[in-house]
Design a protein around this motif. Structure first.
Motif, PDB file in Angstrom:
ATOM      1  N   TYR A 158       0.807  -1.212   0.000  1.00  0.00           N
ATOM      2  CA  TYR A 158       0.000   0.000   0.000  1.00  0.00           C
ATOM      3  C   TYR A 158       0.848   1.273   0.000  1.00  0.00           C
ATOM      4  O   TYR A 158       0.324   2.386   0.030  1.00  0.00           O
ATOM      5  N   GLY A 159       2.183   1.069   0.026  1.00  0.00           N
ATOM      6  CA  GLY A 159       3.077   2.220   0.047  1.00  0.00           C
ATOM      7  C   GLY A 159       3.148   2.901   1.386  1.00  0.00           C
ATOM      8  O   GLY A 159       3.607   4.047   1.484  1.00  0.00           O
ATOM      9  N   SER A 160       2.677   2.241   2.416  1.00  0.00           N
ATOM     10  CA  SER A 160       2.707   2.834   3.760  1.00  0.00           C
ATOM     11  C   SER A 160       3.766   2.138   4.601  1.00  0.00           C
ATOM     12  O   SER A 160       3.459   1.342   5.483  1.00  0.00           O
ATOM     13  N   LEU A 161       5.038   2.421   4.285  1.00  0.00           N
ATOM     14  CA  LEU A 161       6.148   1.858   5.062  1.00  0.00           C
ATOM     15  C   LEU A 161       6.328   2.678   6.330  1.00  0.00           C
ATOM     16  O   LEU A 161       6.390   3.910   6.287  1.00  0.00           O
ATOM     17  N   CYS A 162       6.423   2.001   7.439  1.00  0.00           N
ATOM     18  CA  CYS A 162       6.458   2.677   8.740  1.00  0.00           C
ATOM     19  C   CYS A 162       7.869   3.008   9.201  1.00  0.00           C
ATOM     20  O   CYS A 162       8.835   2.307   8.888  1.00  0.00           O
ATOM     21  N   GLU A 163       7.980   4.089   9.989  1.00  0.00           N
ATOM     22  CA  GLU A 163       9.223   4.494  10.617  1.00  0.00           C
ATOM     23  C   GLU A 163       9.271   3.919  12.033  1.00  0.00           C
ATOM     24  O   GLU A 163       8.378   3.177  12.456  1.00  0.00           O
ATOM     25  N   VAL A 164      10.308   4.310  12.780  1.00  0.00           N
ATOM     26  CA  VAL A 164      10.471   3.799  14.146  1.00  0.00           C
ATOM     27  C   VAL A 164       9.264   4.188  15.007  1.00  0.00           C
ATOM     28  O   VAL A 164       8.842   5.355  15.026  1.00  0.00           O
ATOM     29  N   GLY A 165       8.703   3.200  15.710  1.00  0.00           N
ATOM     30  CA  GLY A 165       7.593   3.438  16.620  1.00  0.00           C
ATOM     31  C   GLY A 165       6.230   3.442  15.955  1.00  0.00           C
ATOM     32  O   GLY A 165       5.218   3.659  16.631  1.00  0.00           O
ATOM     33  N   GLU A 166       6.179   3.218  14.641  1.00  0.00           N
ATOM     34  CA  GLU A 166       4.893   3.156  13.949  1.00  0.00           C
ATOM     35  C   GLU A 166       4.456   1.706  13.785  1.00  0.00           C
ATOM     36  O   GLU A 166       5.277   0.807  13.618  1.00  0.00           O
ATOM     37  N   GLY A 167       3.162   1.461  13.813  1.00  0.00           N
ATOM     38  CA  GLY A 167       2.641   0.107  13.687  1.00  0.00           C
ATOM     39  C   GLY A 167       1.140   0.142  13.433  1.00  0.00           C
ATOM     40  O   GLY A 167       0.511   1.205  13.380  1.00  0.00           O
ATOM     41  N   ASP A 168       0.546  -0.884  13.281  1.00  0.00           N
ATOM     42  CA  ASP A 168       1.031  -2.250  13.483  1.00  0.00           C
ATOM     43  C   ASP A 168       1.617  -2.795  12.187  1.00  0.00           C
ATOM     44  O   ASP A 168       1.088  -2.546  11.108  1.00  0.00           O
ATOM     45  N   CYS A 169       2.748  -3.553  12.332  1.00  0.00           N
ATOM     46  CA  CYS A 169       3.369  -4.185  11.183  1.00  0.00           C
ATOM     47  C   CYS A 169       3.313  -5.697  11.349  1.00  0.00           C
ATOM     48  O   CYS A 169       3.161  -6.200  12.457  1.00  0.00           O
ATOM     49  N   ASN A 170       3.461  -6.386  10.227  1.00  0.00           N
ATOM     50  CA  ASN A 170       3.476  -7.857  10.282  1.00  0.00           C
ATOM     51  C   ASN A 170       4.823  -8.431   9.887  1.00  0.00           C
ATOM     52  O   ASN A 170       5.214  -9.489  10.367  1.00  0.00           O
ATOM     53  N   GLU A 171       5.542  -7.739   8.969  1.00  0.00           N
ATOM     54  CA  GLU A 171       6.806  -8.246   8.455  1.00  0.00           C
ATOM     55  C   GLU A 171       7.827  -7.111   8.388  1.00  0.00           C
ATOM     56  O   GLU A 171       7.470  -5.931   8.392  1.00  0.00           O
ATOM     57  N   ASP A 172       9.100  -7.517   8.254  1.00  0.00           N
ATOM     58  CA  ASP A 172      10.162  -6.514   8.147  1.00  0.00           C
ATOM     59  C   ASP A 172       9.973  -5.624   6.935  1.00  0.00           C
ATOM     60  O   ASP A 172      10.315  -4.429   6.957  1.00  0.00           O
ATOM     61  N   VAL A 173       9.402  -6.170   5.840  1.00  0.00           N
ATOM     62  CA  VAL A 173       9.254  -5.384   4.617  1.00  0.00           C
ATOM     63  C   VAL A 173       8.208  -4.293   4.776  1.00  0.00           C
ATOM     64  O   VAL A 173       8.075  -3.411   3.907  1.00  0.00           O
ATOM     65  N   ASP A 174       7.449  -4.335   5.881  1.00  0.00           N
ATOM     66  CA  ASP A 174       6.471  -3.272   6.143  1.00  0.00           C
ATOM     67  C   ASP A 174       7.130  -2.023   6.711  1.00  0.00           C
ATOM     68  O   ASP A 174       6.467  -0.996   6.891  1.00  0.00           O
ATOM     69  N   CYS A 175       8.419  -2.126   7.016  1.00  0.00           N
ATOM     70  CA  CYS A 175       9.138  -1.022   7.664  1.00  0.00           C
ATOM     71  C   CYS A 175      10.076  -0.348   6.671  1.00  0.00           C
ATOM     72  O   CYS A 175      10.592  -0.971   5.745  1.00  0.00           O
ATOM     73  N   ALA A 176      10.344   0.920   6.888  1.00  0.00           N
ATOM     74  CA  ALA A 176      11.192   1.696   5.989  1.00  0.00           C
ATOM     75  C   ALA A 176      12.666   1.359   6.184  1.00  0.00           C
ATOM     76  O   ALA A 176      13.112   1.048   7.302  1.00  0.00           O
ATOM     77  N   GLY A 177      13.421   1.445   5.087  1.00  0.00           N
ATOM     78  CA  GLY A 177      14.864   1.272   5.149  1.00  0.00           C
ATOM     79  C   GLY A 177      15.288  -0.042   5.768  1.00  0.00           C
ATOM     80  O   GLY A 177      14.791  -1.106   5.410  1.00  0.00           O
ATOM     81  N   SER A 178      16.204   0.071   6.745  1.00  0.00           N
ATOM     82  CA  SER A 178      16.746  -1.120   7.393  1.00  0.00           C
ATOM     83  C   SER A 178      16.013  -1.471   8.680  1.00  0.00           C
ATOM     84  O   SER A 178      16.462  -2.333   9.444  1.00  0.00           O
ATOM     85  N   LEU A 179      14.861  -0.808   8.921  1.00  0.00           N
ATOM     86  CA  LEU A 179      14.101  -1.120  10.127  1.00  0.00           C
ATOM     87  C   LEU A 179      13.493  -2.508  10.023  1.00  0.00           C
ATOM     88  O   LEU A 179      13.283  -3.038   8.926  1.00  0.00           O
ATOM     89  N   VAL A 180      13.181  -3.088  11.171  1.00  0.00           N
ATOM     90  CA  VAL A 180      12.546  -4.406  11.224  1.00  0.00           C
ATOM     91  C   VAL A 180      11.276  -4.298  12.053  1.00  0.00           C
ATOM     92  O   VAL A 180      11.094  -3.377  12.861  1.00  0.00           O
ATOM     93  N   CYS A 181      10.417  -5.272  11.846  1.00  0.00           N
ATOM     94  CA  CYS A 181       9.159  -5.308  12.599  1.00  0.00           C
ATOM     95  C   CYS A 181       9.378  -6.011  13.922  1.00  0.00           C
ATOM     96  O   CYS A 181       9.814  -7.166  13.958  1.00  0.00           O
TER      97      CYS A 181
END
Length: 385
Positions: A14-37
């Motif tokens: 959906y193009g909604s990659l989250c930054e630090v402290g944003e959620g809810d995520c299910n997988e690492d690819v849901d996060c921006a850059g090198s962040l992980v879920c």
């Protein structure tokens, strides 16, 4: 903030990659850059309420205190976000630390501002020296060092004492192993030289250099012994040399009352190596030796038992002629100021006054006999016919 806790709000598709402290995520690819879920971690960043609850998963840095990164992983934010023995700070795409061969995924995944965990001491690109920290194994240290660990768990490169290992065997016989920082030396013991690996040092034949000054020399392994010819020589230097016995000095200082030169026609005692010489009452000193043609004029003093010089005060050619006539020469030049090196402050004669026709100096007028002076000014001659 894009997502505030709604279920699976973070979504790559959906193009909604989250930054630090944003959620809810299910997988690492849901996060921006090198962040992980993360897992159930949103309440670290937010208070309970709204869409936030304890089961929400928020994006977080890959490296954290709870989940420290391994070598080559990032983005790290401090040394404590890296596993033990690693530091945080190297650029994730710096090939000096992360070669393409060992870390093929670095380029393209990280950017130049990302910081990754790295090993300060690494056998592949930066082997460490003495007391440098953060080695993991011996190969991380330079040759001659090993990876040690203190009581606090600090790992560092320490010096290998090769002398406790193979060094003593490498040095062999008649050699001492000396440990140095990062290496060691093999030093031959006294009396040995020519070191050969694993065999050691061979004996030096000291007698080949005549250390006994012409006397008998006995060589043995690791040393030698001088057998000195008495009474002209005596043992010295703990048996490693033969020293001349100065018979004239023993007589002069009255250590011995045996006069080496009892003949009054040759009363002057002059020491030489291994022996002595009995000479005329009047002699010439030149270069450490007694001569009869050229030199500073010296006269034997029977009471002092030594040669004393003639002072050059008003010493002229006529005076020199008389000194030379006694030795069989008819002509003479004079010298002054201890020209040939005989220097003393007591003089047998001072202010000699010869007419030139006298048979010897004792027939000349003399201002003073046996006089002390503060400077060394000996009269000399150059005799010829």
């Amino acid at each position: 903030m894009i997502c505030r806790g709604a279920e699976h709000c973070c979504h790559r598709s959906y193009g909604s990659l989250c930054e630090v402290g944003e959620g809810d995520c299910n997988e690492d690819v849901d996060c921006a850059g090198s962040l992980v879920c993360g897992t159930n971690n949103c309440l670290k960043y937010h208070a309970v309420g709204g869409f936030w609850d304890e089961s929400d998963d928020c994006c977080q840095p890959k490296c954290s205190i709870e989940n420290p990164c391994v070598e080559g992983e990032g983005h790290c934010s401090g040394h404590n976000t890296c596993q033990q023995g690693l530091l945080c700070g190297a650029s994730c795409i710096d090939t000096a630390y992360f070669s393409k061969k060992l870390f093929p995924a670095q380029v393209g995944f990280y950017n130049s501002t990302d910081k990754c965990c790295y090993r300060p001491c690494n056998e592949h690109y930066n082997r460490c020296g003495l007391n440098e920290e953060h080695c993991l194994n011996d190969e991380d240290c330079l040759d001659g060092y090993f990876c040690d660990k203190d009581a606090n768990g600090r790992r560092f490169c320490a010096d290998v004492n090769e002398c406790d290992r193979d060094g003593k065997y490498y040095c062999g016989r008649n050699a001492v192993c000396e440990n140095t920082i990062g290496s060691f030396n093999c030093n031959c013991t006294a009396g040995f030289s020519n070191f050969q690996a694993y065999e050691g040092c061979s004996d030096i034949n000291e007698c080949a250099t005549d250390p006994c000054d012409g006397n008998e020399c006995i060589n043995f392994e690791g040393g030698f012994q001088c057998l000195c010819s008495e009474p002209n020589f005596k043992s010295c230097n703990s048996g490693k040399g033969c020293c001349d016995v100065d018979e004239c000095e023993l007589w002069r200082t009255r250590v011995s009352e045996s006069n080496p030169c009892p003949d009054r026609s040759l009363p002057g005692c002059w020491n030489k190596k291994g022996s002595y010489r009995c000479a005329d009452e009047v002699m010439f000193f030149n270069g450490g030796f007694l001569q009869r043609k050229t030199g500073d004029v010296i006269i034997w003093h029977f009471t002092d038992r030594m040669y004393l010089p003639v002072h050059d005060y008003y010493w002229g050619v006529e005076d020199a002629k008389v000194a030379c006539r006694e030795k069989g020469y008819t002509k003479a030049n004079r010298t002054l100021n201890s020209y040939y090196g005989y220097r003393m402050t007591k003089y047998r004669m001072y202010h000699v006054k010869c007419s030139g026709s006298e048979a010897n100096l004792f027939k000349c007028g003399v201002g003073q006999f046996n006089v002390l002076k503060t400077t060394a000014n000996t009269a000399g001659v150059q005799c010829y016919n």
